[in-house]
Design a protein around this motif. Structure first.
Motif, PDB file in Angstrom:
ATOM      1  N   ALA A  40       0.833  -1.193   0.000  1.00  0.00           N
ATOM      2  CA  ALA A  40       0.000   0.000   0.000  1.00  0.00           C
ATOM      3  C   ALA A  40       0.870   1.247   0.000  1.00  0.00           C
ATOM      4  CB  ALA A  40      -0.930  -0.003   1.200  1.00  0.00           C
ATOM      5  N   ARG A  41       1.940   1.242   0.772  1.00  0.00           N
ATOM      6  CA  ARG A  41       2.833   2.403   0.814  1.00  0.00           C
ATOM      7  C   ARG A  41       3.564   2.581  -0.512  1.00  0.00           C
ATOM      8  NH1 ARG A  41       5.080   4.642   6.076  1.00  0.00           N
ATOM      9  NH2 ARG A  41       3.426   4.105   7.502  1.00  0.00           N
ATOM     10  N   SER A  42       3.996   1.468  -1.144  1.00  0.00           N
ATOM     11  CA  SER A  42       4.752   1.593  -2.390  1.00  0.00           C
ATOM     12  C   SER A  42       3.859   2.093  -3.522  1.00  0.00           C
ATOM     13  CB  SER A  42       5.407   0.270  -2.761  1.00  0.00           C
ATOM     14  OG  SER A  42       4.415  -0.683  -3.080  1.00  0.00           O
ATOM     15  N   THR A  43       2.606   1.631  -3.589  1.00  0.00           N
ATOM     16  CA  THR A  43       1.701   2.108  -4.645  1.00  0.00           C
ATOM     17  C   THR A  43       1.339   3.560  -4.393  1.00  0.00           C
ATOM     18  OG1 THR A  43      -0.207   1.238  -3.460  1.00  0.00           O
ATOM     19  CG2 THR A  43       0.735  -0.138  -5.187  1.00  0.00           C
ATOM     20  N   ALA A  44       1.184   3.952  -3.173  1.00  0.00           N
ATOM     21  CA  ALA A  44       0.870   5.337  -2.852  1.00  0.00           C
ATOM     22  C   ALA A  44       2.045   6.231  -3.214  1.00  0.00           C
ATOM     23  CB  ALA A  44       0.520   5.480  -1.375  1.00  0.00           C
ATOM     24  N   ALA A  45       3.243   5.758  -3.062  1.00  0.00           N
ATOM     25  CA  ALA A  45       4.416   6.545  -3.388  1.00  0.00           C
ATOM     26  C   ALA A  45       4.562   6.705  -4.904  1.00  0.00           C
ATOM     27  CB  ALA A  45       5.661   5.880  -2.817  1.00  0.00           C
ATOM     28  N   ASN A  46       4.129   5.705  -5.684  1.00  0.00           N
ATOM     29  CA  ASN A  46       4.232   5.765  -7.136  1.00  0.00           C
ATOM     30  C   ASN A  46       3.204   6.713  -7.751  1.00  0.00           C
ATOM     31  OD1 ASN A  46       6.292   3.947  -7.033  1.00  0.00           O
ATOM     32  ND2 ASN A  46       5.013   2.178  -7.569  1.00  0.00           N
ATOM     33  N   GLN A  47       2.082   6.901  -7.109  1.00  0.00           N
ATOM     34  CA  GLN A  47       1.020   7.741  -7.650  1.00  0.00           C
ATOM     35  C   GLN A  47       1.368   9.209  -7.455  1.00  0.00           C
ATOM     36  OE1 GLN A  47      -2.539   6.575  -5.698  1.00  0.00           O
ATOM     37  NE2 GLN A  47      -2.743   4.649  -6.823  1.00  0.00           N
ATOM     38  N   ALA A  48       0.773  10.034  -8.342  1.00  0.00           N
ATOM     39  CA  ALA A  48       0.986  11.468  -8.222  1.00  0.00           C
ATOM     40  C   ALA A  48       0.312  11.954  -6.953  1.00  0.00           C
ATOM     41  CB  ALA A  48       0.396  12.164  -9.438  1.00  0.00           C
ATOM     42  N   PRO A  49       0.784  13.025  -6.443  1.00  0.00           N
ATOM     43  CA  PRO A  49       0.163  13.535  -5.213  1.00  0.00           C
ATOM     44  C   PRO A  49      -1.279  13.937  -5.499  1.00  0.00           C
ATOM     45  CG  PRO A  49       1.814  15.086  -6.054  1.00  0.00           C
ATOM     46  CD  PRO A  49       1.917  13.831  -6.859  1.00  0.00           C
ATOM     47  N   ALA A  50      -2.154  13.600  -4.616  1.00  0.00           N
ATOM     48  CA  ALA A  50      -3.580  13.845  -4.788  1.00  0.00           C
ATOM     49  C   ALA A  50      -3.858  15.335  -4.695  1.00  0.00           C
ATOM     50  CB  ALA A  50      -4.368  13.096  -3.734  1.00  0.00           C
ATOM     51  N   PRO A  51      -4.710  15.868  -5.601  1.00  0.00           N
ATOM     52  CA  PRO A  51      -5.048  17.288  -5.522  1.00  0.00           C
ATOM     53  C   PRO A  51      -5.908  17.541  -4.293  1.00  0.00           C
ATOM     54  CG  PRO A  51      -6.359  16.215  -7.215  1.00  0.00           C
ATOM     55  CD  PRO A  51      -5.368  15.212  -6.712  1.00  0.00           C
ATOM     56  N   ALA A  52      -6.206  18.756  -4.099  1.00  0.00           N
ATOM     57  CA  ALA A  52      -7.016  19.108  -2.936  1.00  0.00           C
ATOM     58  C   ALA A  52      -8.323  18.333  -2.989  1.00  0.00           C
ATOM     59  CB  ALA A  52      -7.301  20.606  -2.936  1.00  0.00           C
ATOM     60  N   LEU A  53      -8.895  18.087  -1.869  1.00  0.00           N
ATOM     61  CA  LEU A  53     -10.125  17.309  -1.793  1.00  0.00           C
ATOM     62  C   LEU A  53     -11.226  18.001  -2.595  1.00  0.00           C
ATOM     63  CD1 LEU A  53     -10.141  16.332   1.970  1.00  0.00           C
ATOM     64  CD2 LEU A  53      -9.549  14.911   0.028  1.00  0.00           C
ATOM     65  N   GLU A  54     -11.889  17.189  -3.454  1.00  0.00           N
ATOM     66  CA  GLU A  54     -12.962  17.708  -4.278  1.00  0.00           C
ATOM     67  C   GLU A  54     -14.287  17.156  -3.771  1.00  0.00           C
ATOM     68  OE1 GLU A  54     -12.036  16.463  -8.201  1.00  0.00           O
ATOM     69  OE2 GLU A  54     -10.432  17.913  -8.439  1.00  0.00           O
ATOM     70  N   THR A  55     -15.300  17.915  -4.010  1.00  0.00           N
ATOM     71  CA  THR A  55     -16.607  17.430  -3.590  1.00  0.00           C
ATOM     72  C   THR A  55     -17.125  16.444  -4.627  1.00  0.00           C
ATOM     73  OG1 THR A  55     -17.779  19.181  -4.748  1.00  0.00           O
ATOM     74  CG2 THR A  55     -17.114  19.644  -2.466  1.00  0.00           C
ATOM     75  N   LYS A  56     -18.126  15.720  -4.252  1.00  0.00           N
ATOM     76  CA  LYS A  56     -18.728  14.727  -5.142  1.00  0.00           C
ATOM     77  C   LYS A  56     -19.285  15.411  -6.387  1.00  0.00           C
ATOM     78  CE  LYS A  56     -21.987  10.900  -4.945  1.00  0.00           C
ATOM     79  NZ  LYS A  56     -22.907  10.164  -4.088  1.00  0.00           N
ATOM     80  N   ASP A  57     -19.881  16.570  -6.213  1.00  0.00           N
ATOM     81  CA  ASP A  57     -20.458  17.305  -7.327  1.00  0.00           C
ATOM     82  C   ASP A  57     -19.378  17.735  -8.318  1.00  0.00           C
ATOM     83  OD1 ASP A  57     -22.698  18.419  -8.620  1.00  0.00           O
ATOM     84  OD2 ASP A  57     -22.109  20.432  -7.914  1.00  0.00           O
ATOM     85  N   GLN A  58     -18.224  18.179  -7.813  1.00  0.00           N
ATOM     86  CA  GLN A  58     -17.132  18.578  -8.699  1.00  0.00           C
ATOM     87  C   GLN A  58     -16.594  17.386  -9.493  1.00  0.00           C
ATOM     88  OE1 GLN A  58     -14.509  20.317  -5.840  1.00  0.00           O
ATOM     89  NE2 GLN A  58     -15.308  22.405  -6.137  1.00  0.00           N
ATOM     90  N   LYS A  59     -16.476  16.249  -8.837  1.00  0.00           N
ATOM     91  CA  LYS A  59     -16.003  15.047  -9.529  1.00  0.00           C
ATOM     92  C   LYS A  59     -16.977  14.637 -10.621  1.00  0.00           C
ATOM     93  CE  LYS A  59     -13.508  13.085  -5.619  1.00  0.00           C
ATOM     94  NZ  LYS A  59     -13.459  11.964  -4.675  1.00  0.00           N
ATOM     95  N   ARG A  60     -18.263  14.736 -10.329  1.00  0.00           N
ATOM     96  CA  ARG A  60     -19.284  14.388 -11.321  1.00  0.00           C
ATOM     97  C   ARG A  60     -19.197  15.322 -12.526  1.00  0.00           C
ATOM     98  NH1 ARG A  60     -24.027  16.281 -12.566  1.00  0.00           N
ATOM     99  NH2 ARG A  60     -24.126  17.671 -10.793  1.00  0.00           N
ATOM    100  N   LYS A  61     -18.995  16.615 -12.275  1.00  0.00           N
ATOM    101  CA  LYS A  61     -18.860  17.561 -13.370  1.00  0.00           C
ATOM    102  C   LYS A  61     -17.621  17.270 -14.212  1.00  0.00           C
ATOM    103  CE  LYS A  61     -21.414  21.371 -11.339  1.00  0.00           C
ATOM    104  NZ  LYS A  61     -21.367  22.738 -10.805  1.00  0.00           N
ATOM    105  N   GLN A  62     -16.521  16.891 -13.567  1.00  0.00           N
ATOM    106  CA  GLN A  62     -15.307  16.550 -14.308  1.00  0.00           C
ATOM    107  C   GLN A  62     -15.536  15.333 -15.200  1.00  0.00           C
ATOM    108  OE1 GLN A  62     -12.172  16.029 -11.471  1.00  0.00           O
ATOM    109  NE2 GLN A  62     -11.622  18.211 -11.464  1.00  0.00           N
ATOM    110  N   ARG A  63     -16.185  14.309 -14.664  1.00  0.00           N
ATOM    111  CA  ARG A  63     -16.484  13.121 -15.471  1.00  0.00           C
ATOM    112  C   ARG A  63     -17.385  13.477 -16.651  1.00  0.00           C
ATOM    113  NH1 ARG A  63     -17.330  10.702 -10.430  1.00  0.00           N
ATOM    114  NH2 ARG A  63     -19.574  10.673 -10.796  1.00  0.00           N
TER     115      ARG A  63
END
Length: 144
Positions: free
Chosen positions: A18-41
Protein backbone atom coordinates in the motif's frame (compact mmCIF):
# COMPACT_ATOMS: atom_id res chain seq x y z
CA UNK A 1 0.24 -20.58 22.79
CA UNK A 2 2.51 -17.70 23.43
CA UNK A 3 2.06 -14.50 21.46
CA UNK A 4 4.76 -13.53 19.05
CA UNK A 5 5.79 -9.97 19.34
CA UNK A 6 6.59 -8.01 16.25
CA UNK A 7 9.46 -5.66 16.11
CA UNK A 8 8.48 -2.06 15.72
CA UNK A 9 10.31 -1.56 12.44
CA UNK A 10 8.76 -4.48 10.52
CA UNK A 11 5.56 -4.03 8.55
CA UNK A 12 3.20 -6.56 7.03
CA UNK A 13 3.33 -7.25 3.29
CA UNK A 14 0.02 -5.57 2.59
CA UNK A 15 1.05 -2.40 4.38
CA UNK A 16 4.31 -2.32 2.43
CA UNK A 17 2.47 -2.75 -0.87
CA UNK A 18 0.00 0.00 0.00
CA UNK A 19 2.83 2.40 0.81
CA UNK A 20 4.75 1.59 -2.39
CA UNK A 21 1.70 2.11 -4.65
CA UNK A 22 0.87 5.34 -2.85
CA UNK A 23 4.42 6.55 -3.39
CA UNK A 24 4.23 5.77 -7.14
CA UNK A 25 1.02 7.74 -7.65
CA UNK A 26 0.99 11.47 -8.22
CA UNK A 27 0.16 13.54 -5.21
CA UNK A 28 -3.58 13.84 -4.79
CA UNK A 29 -5.05 17.29 -5.52
CA UNK A 30 -7.02 19.11 -2.94
CA UNK A 31 -10.12 17.31 -1.79
CA UNK A 32 -12.96 17.71 -4.28
CA UNK A 33 -16.61 17.43 -3.59
CA UNK A 34 -18.73 14.73 -5.14
CA UNK A 35 -20.46 17.31 -7.33
CA UNK A 36 -17.13 18.58 -8.70
CA UNK A 37 -16.00 15.05 -9.53
CA UNK A 38 -19.28 14.39 -11.32
CA UNK A 39 -18.86 17.56 -13.37
CA UNK A 40 -15.31 16.55 -14.31
CA UNK A 41 -16.48 13.12 -15.47
CA UNK A 42 -19.29 14.74 -17.45
CA UNK A 43 -16.92 17.20 -19.13
CA UNK A 44 -14.52 14.39 -20.00
CA UNK A 45 -17.39 12.44 -21.54
CA UNK A 46 -18.50 15.47 -23.58
CA UNK A 47 -14.97 15.94 -24.92
CA UNK A 48 -14.82 12.29 -25.92
CA UNK A 49 -18.19 12.63 -27.64
CA UNK A 50 -17.00 15.72 -29.53
CA UNK A 51 -13.85 13.93 -30.73
CA UNK A 52 -15.92 11.02 -32.03
CA UNK A 53 -18.31 13.41 -33.78
CA UNK A 54 -15.46 15.23 -35.51
CA UNK A 55 -13.97 11.91 -36.65
CA UNK A 56 -17.27 10.80 -38.16
CA UNK A 57 -17.64 14.12 -39.96
CA UNK A 58 -14.17 13.75 -41.48
CA UNK A 59 -14.90 10.20 -42.63
CA UNK A 60 -18.23 11.24 -44.15
CA UNK A 61 -16.56 14.10 -45.97
CA UNK A 62 -13.91 11.77 -47.40
CA UNK A 63 -16.49 9.24 -48.56
CA UNK A 64 -18.60 11.92 -50.29
CA UNK A 65 -15.76 13.06 -52.52
CA UNK A 66 -16.17 12.04 -56.15
CA UNK A 67 -13.42 9.62 -57.11
CA UNK A 68 -14.14 9.38 -60.85
CA UNK A 69 -13.34 11.51 -63.85
CA UNK A 70 -16.40 12.49 -65.88
CA UNK A 71 -14.61 13.68 -69.01
CA UNK A 72 -15.12 10.31 -70.71
CA UNK A 73 -18.79 10.45 -69.86
CA UNK A 74 -19.08 13.82 -71.59
CA UNK A 75 -17.40 12.43 -74.72
CA UNK A 76 -19.89 9.57 -74.83
CA UNK A 77 -22.82 11.96 -74.44
CA UNK A 78 -21.57 13.98 -77.41
CA UNK A 79 -21.59 10.89 -79.62
CA UNK A 80 -25.16 9.89 -78.77
CA UNK A 81 -27.72 11.14 -81.25
CA UNK A 82 -31.07 12.13 -79.88
CA UNK A 83 -34.19 11.32 -81.82
CA UNK A 84 -37.37 13.27 -81.37
CA UNK A 85 -40.13 10.77 -81.89
CA UNK A 86 -43.26 10.02 -79.99
CA UNK A 87 -42.75 7.24 -77.48
CA UNK A 88 -44.98 4.29 -78.26
CA UNK A 89 -47.27 3.28 -75.42
CA UNK A 90 -46.30 0.10 -73.64
CA UNK A 91 -47.94 -3.11 -74.86
CA UNK A 92 -48.69 -4.08 -71.27
CA UNK A 93 -50.23 -1.27 -69.25
CA UNK A 94 -48.24 -0.42 -66.16
CA UNK A 95 -51.06 1.26 -64.26
CA UNK A 96 -53.13 -0.75 -61.85
CA UNK A 97 -56.78 -1.49 -62.40
CA UNK A 98 -59.23 0.83 -60.78
CA UNK A 99 -61.94 -1.73 -60.14
CA UNK A 100 -62.35 -5.48 -60.07
CA UNK A 101 -64.67 -5.22 -63.07
CA UNK A 102 -61.97 -3.62 -65.22
CA UNK A 103 -59.47 -6.20 -64.00
CA UNK A 104 -61.77 -9.08 -65.02
CA UNK A 105 -62.36 -7.45 -68.40
CA UNK A 106 -58.62 -7.15 -69.05
CA UNK A 107 -58.07 -10.78 -67.99
CA UNK A 108 -60.73 -11.96 -70.43
CA UNK A 109 -59.15 -9.96 -73.25
CA UNK A 110 -55.77 -11.54 -72.50
CA UNK A 111 -57.28 -15.05 -72.51
CA UNK A 112 -58.89 -14.43 -75.90
CA UNK A 113 -55.65 -12.97 -77.29
CA UNK A 114 -53.64 -15.95 -76.01
CA UNK A 115 -56.07 -18.43 -77.57
CA UNK A 116 -55.78 -16.66 -80.92
CA UNK A 117 -51.98 -16.77 -80.72
CA UNK A 118 -52.05 -20.49 -79.92
CA UNK A 119 -54.11 -21.15 -83.08
CA UNK A 120 -51.64 -19.40 -85.42
CA UNK A 121 -49.84 -21.95 -87.64
CA UNK A 122 -46.52 -20.01 -87.40
CA UNK A 123 -46.66 -20.19 -83.61
CA UNK A 124 -47.51 -23.88 -83.65
CA UNK A 125 -44.54 -24.71 -85.91
CA UNK A 126 -41.89 -22.63 -84.09
CA UNK A 127 -43.07 -20.58 -81.09
CA UNK A 128 -39.75 -18.78 -80.47
CA UNK A 129 -39.39 -17.70 -84.08
CA UNK A 130 -42.95 -16.40 -84.08
CA UNK A 131 -42.34 -14.39 -80.92
CA UNK A 132 -39.08 -13.02 -82.34
CA UNK A 133 -40.86 -11.96 -85.54
CA UNK A 134 -43.61 -10.29 -83.54
CA UNK A 135 -41.09 -8.32 -81.47
CA UNK A 136 -39.20 -7.23 -84.59
CA UNK A 137 -42.40 -6.11 -86.26
CA UNK A 138 -43.62 -4.27 -83.18
CA UNK A 139 -40.44 -2.65 -81.80
CA UNK A 140 -37.94 -3.01 -84.65
CA UNK A 141 -39.68 -0.38 -86.80
CA UNK A 142 -39.39 2.10 -83.91
CA UNK A 143 -35.62 1.78 -83.63
CA UNK A 144 -34.86 1.89 -87.39
Amino acid sequence: MPKVQKSRGSKTKSEARARSTAANQAPAPALETKDQKRKQRHNAWLEKLDRAHVQRKRQAKKSKKLQTDLTEFGDILDTIETKSSKPKPAAIPTNKFQTNKSKRKAEMQEIVRFQKVMQLPAFQQNPLAAIRQHVQNTYGANQA
